[in-house]
Design an enzyme around this catalytic site. Sequence first.
Site, mmCIF file in Angstrom:
data_model
loop_
_atom_site.group_PDB
_atom_site.id
_atom_site.type_symbol
_atom_site.label_atom_id
_atom_site.label_comp_id
_atom_site.label_asym_id
_atom_site.label_seq_id
_atom_site.Cartn_x
_atom_site.Cartn_y
_atom_site.Cartn_z
ATOM 1 N N PRO A 107 -3.219 -23.829 -24.960
ATOM 2 C CA PRO A 107 -4.477 -23.855 -24.196
ATOM 3 C C PRO A 107 -5.495 -22.818 -24.663
ATOM 4 O O PRO A 107 -6.658 -22.927 -24.326
ATOM 5 C CB PRO A 107 -4.017 -23.577 -22.757
ATOM 6 C CG PRO A 107 -2.708 -22.907 -22.883
ATOM 7 C CD PRO A 107 -2.075 -23.425 -24.136
ATOM 8 N N LYS A 108 -5.076 -21.848 -25.450
ATOM 9 C CA LYS A 108 -6.036 -20.827 -25.862
ATOM 10 C C LYS A 108 -6.570 -21.062 -27.275
ATOM 11 O O LYS A 108 -7.142 -20.170 -27.890
ATOM 12 C CB LYS A 108 -5.406 -19.440 -25.730
ATOM 13 C CG LYS A 108 -5.167 -19.115 -24.275
ATOM 14 C CD LYS A 108 -4.775 -17.694 -24.002
ATOM 15 C CE LYS A 108 -4.649 -17.516 -22.490
ATOM 16 N NZ LYS A 108 -3.998 -16.270 -22.111
#
Lengths: 327, 438
Positions: A107-108
Site C-alpha cells: 500500500p505504500k
Amino acid sequence: MYGISEDRPYSKREEWKDVTPVPQKDGPHPLAVIKYPPGFEEVHGYFRAIQQRNETSLRALSLTADVIENNSANYTAWYYRRRCLKELDSDLDEERVFTNKWATDCPKNYQVWYHRRWLISEIAERKRKEAGAEADKHIQLLARQELEYHLDCMQVNSDYKNYNGWSHRQFILQHFNLWHEELPFVERLLSEDIRNNSAWNHRYTVVRNQSWPLSDEIRKREIKFAMDAIRACANNECAWNYLSAFLGEGNCKVPWTAEPEVEVLCREVIDVAAQHGTCRMALQAMASINEAKGDVQAAAALYSQLEEVDRIRAKYWAWRASLLGAV
Amino acid sequence: MAVQLEGEATLTSEDQHSTEDAVLALFKHAFLNNAAQDISLQRELHRAWLKKGLVSLPPNFAGLDASRPWFVFWITHALELLGDYDEPHWSYQVAGFIAHCQDPTGGFAGGPQQLPHLAPTYAAVSALVVAGTEAAYKVVDRKAMYGFLMRMKSPDGGFKMHDEGETDMRGCYCAIATASMLHMLSDELLEGVPEYISRCQTWEGGIAGEEGLEAHGGYSYCGLAALCIAGKADALDLHSFLKWAVHKQMSHEGGFQGRANKLVDSCYSFWQGAIFPLLHEAFRQKGGSMPLPDDHCWFSPQPLQMYLLLACQHPNGGLRDKPGKSADFYHTCYALSGMAVSQYDVQGNTSIVGDIHNLLERTDIYYNVLVEKAERRSAYFNSLPPLEIDGRSLQGGEGPGAVAWRKRVLASRRVQEVDASPSSAIGRKGGYAGGDVE
Ligand SMILES: [Zn+2]
C-alpha cells in the site's frame, strides 16, 4: 495471459530465443551493489533488451509482470507496461484484476497507485467513447467499486491513514464528481476512530469541494461537529485543529468570538483538565479567543501558563506572548 | 454531555500508548544505568554498518533496486555528518557509479538503464556534491539536465516525477533543489511553482503531497524548502505553518510525528526539525519588525536528541524509525540529519545531549549536504560560463534564499572561530544535557 506464465528460465523458452538479454551496466566502480536473488538478473536482462528494441508486444507485456513481481517499485517496468497496454489495446478489466493484489500487498508503493489511477481513467474514457445508453451508469459503477476497493485496502491492512490510498480516493471523487455522496463515509470512519486525522482532513476536503464558499449554516454545522468531538475526547488534537479551521482570520472563517459557545466549551475543558493536568489545545483556543477580544493581558496569561505546562513548546508559547505587544 | 478528556480507546490511541510505553521504558533504563554525559552516539558501530552498505546490499534489498543513488546519498551523507566520510577513498567511485545512472536525455535514474526520475536525480546530484570533487561535479550533463527538469514541469505548476508519471510535492523539491545546486534555477522553471505549493498548504497549516490531502512532515519540508531556496516563501501562511509544526513534536517521546495523531518516527527529526530554521528564514525573507527567536527556533532540541540517542540507535549499528523496528539507511540518514539540525541554533551555538562528542557536522537546511560541501560546489559552478541552451544563455543561478542563508552561517562561524577559547575541544560553545531531562 498477462500474468506470469511459467517458471522456466527465459533462456530456455522457445518464444524468447530471438532475444539476447542486455546486462546491467554498473561500470567498474559500482556502489550499493545488491546481491540479486535468483532469476532477478535474467528477467531484468530480457526487460532491458525489450526496451532497447522498443518492442510493445504480448510477450513484452507479460515480461513486465515478471519484472514487477521481482520489484514492484520498478517505475520503469510500470511505465513500460502502460505503453504496452495502450499500444496493444489490451483488456483493461483484466489489468484491474492484475493490480488488485499490488495495492493491498504494497500500500505504500507510489507506482501501484499511480498505475491504478491511470487504469481507472482509461477504462472510463473507453466506456465514454463506446457511449451507449448505459455508459454513464457503467462509469458510475466503476467509480463506486474503486471507492469500495480503497475501503477494502484500509481494512485488510488495518491502516486507515495510508497516504497513497487517500490520494487515490480523492482522485476518484474529483474525477467522477462524487463529493456529494462522501460525508456519510467520513462520519463512519470518524465514529470508528475519532482520532484519525486522515478522516478529519478528508472531511474538510469534502466540505471544501461540496459547500464552498461556506454558508453560515454549513460553518455552524462543522463547528458543532468539532465541538461534539471535543466533548467526547478533549485531548484529541484533530478536533481542535478542525475547529480552528473555521475560526480566526482567513477565507471563509469567522472571528474566534463569533460563536460564544466555543468559549463556554473551552472553559469547561480547562476546568475538567485542571484536575488531571492540562489540555494545551483548550488553553491555546482560549488564548485565540482573548486575542480576538483584544484582551492582551488574558491572552498573555494563557501563553505563560502554556509555557509552564507544555514545556516542549515553551519557546513557541513565549514567542507568541512576545508578539502580543508587537502587533 | 459532560466533557471527557480521553474518551474511548481507538486504534490510534492504542498504537500511541504502546509506542509511548516502549520509548519511555528505554528512557527509564538509560537513566537508571547512565549519567547524562554517558549518553553517547555509537559512532563506531554506525560507521562500520554504513560502510558495509555502501559497498554491497543483501538480496532482500531487491525491492529497492530503483533507488540506488539514494543509498549512495543516504550513506555518504550520514558518514559526513559523523565526520567519517573518506573523500579520497569514496569520491572517485561515487562519481563513477552515479555517472552510470545518468540518462542521455538528462536526469538520473534509480539505477543504470532505468528511466530518469526526479527523486534519484536529486539523490544523485546530492551524492555528487557530497563527493565534492570537480570530477564529480562534471558528471552532470547540465544542458540535458535542464531539458529534463523543464520536461517534468506539469501545467498545474508542479513537477512530474518522470515521463507520464505522478505529480506531487516531492517533485517540486527535487526539481528546485537540483536546479539550485547546479546553478540553473530560472524564472521559467519556477513559473507557477509558488502558486502550486500554496494551494497544497492545508487548513492545518502544513503542506500536503497533493491538493486536498493531509498536512505531512515530508511534503511540508519539500514545499517549504523549495520556496525558501527560491526566496519565495511569502506565498505561504507562515504563522499557521509554524503553529502546525510545533505541535508535531511529541510531548513524551521528544521526537516528531509526521502528521497529527500519528506515531513518532525518527526520519521526521529532519523533515519536521528543519522546518523551524527554514520558517525562521522565511519570516526573515518576508521582513517586517516582528521579533524572531535566535535560539533553536521554537522547538526543543534536547528531547529530540534524547529520543534519537536512547530509542533509535540499533545495537547492531544504524538508526531506526522507533523501538521495535530494524535500522535502515533512510532512517539513519534522516535521524542523523535531524540531530545535526537540532544541535546548531541560528547563530551556530550548539546544544548537545549527552557526551560532547555527540556533536555532528552542520548540514545545510536547504539541500541537506554539509554547509562546506554546499559552499565548495557553489564556488565551482560560479566559475563556469553561463550555460548556452538553444543559442541563448540561461538566465539562472543558485536560489537566492539558499545563498543568503549559507553566507550568514559562514560569516557567523568565522566570528565564532575568532572568539573560541583554546580550551574548547570543538571551538564552539557546547552544552550538556545535564539535568534538563524531563
Ligand atoms: Zn520514517
